[in-house]
Design an enzyme around this catalytic site. Structure first.
Site, PDB file in Angstrom:
ATOM      1  N   ASP A  36      38.693  38.262  38.076  1.00 37.33           N
ATOM      2  CA  ASP A  36      37.413  37.988  38.760  1.00 37.33           C
ATOM      3  C   ASP A  36      37.597  37.481  40.183  1.00 37.33           C
ATOM      4  OD1 ASP A  36      38.266  35.447  37.909  1.00 37.33           O
ATOM      5  OD2 ASP A  36      36.291  34.822  37.191  1.00 37.33           O
ATOM      6  N   GLY A 168      39.928  26.596  27.334  1.00 35.62           N
ATOM      7  CA  GLY A 168      39.779  27.932  27.914  1.00 35.62           C
ATOM      8  C   GLY A 168      38.466  28.590  27.540  1.00 35.62           C
ATOM      9  N   ASP A 216      32.830  32.826  34.607  1.00 40.13           N
ATOM     10  CA  ASP A 216      32.368  31.827  33.630  1.00 40.13           C
ATOM     11  C   ASP A 216      30.938  31.398  33.926  1.00 40.13           C
ATOM     12  OD1 ASP A 216      35.006  32.076  32.985  1.00 40.13           O
ATOM     13  OD2 ASP A 216      35.602  30.107  33.732  1.00 40.13           O
TER      14      ASP A 216
HETATM   15  C1  GLA Z   1      39.151  30.614  34.395  1.00 41.65           C
HETATM   16  C2  GLA Z   1      38.320  30.814  35.656  1.00 41.65           C
HETATM   17  C3  GLA Z   1      37.704  32.198  35.696  1.00 41.65           C
HETATM   18  C4  GLA Z   1      38.746  33.287  35.449  1.00 41.65           C
HETATM   19  C5  GLA Z   1      39.599  32.950  34.237  1.00 41.65           C
HETATM   20  C6  GLA Z   1      40.750  33.894  34.071  1.00 41.65           C
HETATM   21  O1  GLA Z   1      38.339  30.621  33.275  1.00 41.65           O
HETATM   22  O2  GLA Z   1      37.306  29.850  35.723  1.00 41.65           O
HETATM   23  O3  GLA Z   1      37.046  32.394  36.929  1.00 41.65           O
HETATM   24  O4  GLA Z   1      39.528  33.483  36.594  1.00 41.65           O
HETATM   25  O5  GLA Z   1      40.130  31.633  34.294  1.00 41.65           O
HETATM   26  O6  GLA Z   1      40.272  35.184  33.838  1.00 41.65           O
END
Ligand code: GLA
Length: 434
Positions: A36, A168, A216
């Site tokens: 992203d 995560g 996210d």
């Molecule tokens: C975290 C970040 C997202 C994305 C993920 C990996 O969640 O907040 O923006 O980069 O890692 O895909």
């Protein structure tokens, strides 16, 4: 499960007024990891676990925030608070960040995802002037007390969440989006969810120190029941892909918290930018790894370190996998989606180096079980969760076996559960569930 009615009663007992209630979900990303912030593609679902905020306006410009999880109350003075200093590793930094960003006005929330250097804000091209004008016009109509552009009101907030923290699953985005939505709603402002997502992203950059992408915050704003979001993080174009009823998404928490990983995260982003700098020299139209093929990468490989080449290769191949997974999901080919999830994990482990022993163990266990189509780490990595795509009929056995085998391999009992896709941020009518 958080009971919103209980939260409302607790708020009333402590604050002495009735609150409004808001909620925003965590997320689990099915595929498209670390793409992203490279203008690429992602495919998350909103979890059916939420961060809840009970909120009531105050007459002053202070946010008095009570956290149930942390058993702590903090006061944020919107007039004197000058930024992130000293709060970067505190849970309240996300609320400080989103409140301050919304308070400054919509044009200050803008971030570029392609090549922005830390701390230097430039306007996001898709954030049209007309949108800023519309926001200014709205504010001009707002009550006198909030006439100064972008001002949010003081408020009492009480937070409760069942999104696991540091796993995560974007508990921080859920917190930012729920609080930002609450503050805008208390201000009586119409809410532009894309603007809210950008303000929440800026909170991560400027207040938490993580130069994250927009995935996210977008899914926390826009999540839909029963569907995965295919998102182009450059244009913010999106498509909804229904999850086939014959499978369920299973989340497997390794219980390894990733909270100290933002340095590694920013280092991955810097590696990608180093690759883009060389590729742009070759072809000026390249703005991000999104614009690059493996052949382009090969053509400059003698000018890239081996590490940067591998990082770029992950992003390029992962973007392609998201496209293939979207097509497979549309064709209800869950076996193919699972195979792509497996490839994604292997690429994250080998080329991007964001996995860890516990994630690899969890993935290996899940993949060994009948009824599992695929399994991969999800989110930023260095701990947190694995996501698996599992035949509905096999879910109960798979969950039980994953718990048993992971515990016997690591000594830790994991949290494993099938999740539906939930809805994005919203207000919750108090008394609705009574
Ligand atoms: C975290 C970040 C997202 C994305 C993920 C990996 O969640 O907040 O923006 O980069 O890692 O895909």
């Amino acid at each position: 499960m958080i009971d919103p009615e209980v939260l409302a009663r607790e708020f009333e007992a402590v604050v002495g007024r009735s609150p409004r209630l808001y909620r925003a979900p965590g997320r689990v990303n099915l595929i498209g990891e670390h793409t992203d912030y490279n203008d690429g593609f992602v495919m998350p679902i909103a979890l059916d676990r939420d961060t809840w905020v009970a909120a009531a306006p105050r007459a002053d410009r202070r946010l008095v925030v009570r956290s149930r999880e942390y058993r702590e109350t903090v006061t944020i003075d919107l007039d004197t608070e000058d930024g992130s200093d000293g709060w970067q590793n505190h849970w309240s930094c996300y609320i400080r960040g989103v409140a301050r960003t919304l308070d400054r006005g919509p044009e200050r929330a803008a971030l570029r995802t392609d090549g922005e250097k830390a701390g230097v804000a430039r306007p996001f091209p898709a954030f049209a002037r007309s949108e800023v004008r519309r926001a200014s016009a709205r504010l001009a109509e707002a009550p006198e007390a909030r006439r100064r552009q972008g001002r949010v009101p003081g408020a009492d907030l009480m937070i409760a969440s069942d999104v696991p923290i540091g796993a995560g699953l974007s508990s921080s985005a859920a917190l930012e989006v729920a609080c930002g939505f609450a503050l805008l709603d208390l201000a009586g402002a119409p809410i532009d969810l894309d603007h809210l997502a950008r303000a929440a992203q800026r909170a991560e950059h400027d207040f938490a120190g993580t130069r994250c992408g927009i995935m996210d915050q977008t899914i926390a704003c826009h999540g839909r029941a029963d569907a995965a979001l295919w998102l182009d993080t450059r244009s913010l174009d999106r498509r909804w892909l229904l999850l086939p009823p014959r499978v369920r998404v299973v989340v497997c928490n390794t219980m390894v918290r990733h909270e100290l990983a933002s340095g590694e995260y920013n280092a991955r982003r810097a590696d990608c930018e180093a690759g883009v700098a060389v590729l742009t020299g070759q072809r000026p139209s390249v703005r991000a790894l999104r614009d690059v093929t493996l052949a382009d990468l090969d053509a400059v490989s003698d000018r890239l370190s081996e590490r940067v080449s591998r990082r770029c290769r992950h992003v390029i191949t992962e973007n392609a996998r998201v496209g293939q997974a979207a097509e497979a999901l549309e064709n209800r080919d869950v076996h193919r989606v699972g195979a792509l999830m497996n490839e994604s994990h292997d690429s994250l482990r080998r080329d991007y180096e964001v996995s860890c022993t516990e994630l690899d163990t969890m993935v290996a266990i899940a993949r060994s079980l009948a009824g599992v189509h695929g399994a991969r780490m999800t989110g930023g990595g260095f701990g947190g969760c694995v996501v698996a795509l599992v035949d509905r009929a096999a879910v109960a056995t798979v969950v039980r076996e994953i718990v048993r085998k992971y515990k016997s391999a690591t000594g830790t009992t994991p949290d494993v559960w099938p999740t539906g896709a939930g809805a994005g941020v919203g207000a919750w009518p108090v008394g609705a569930s009574a």
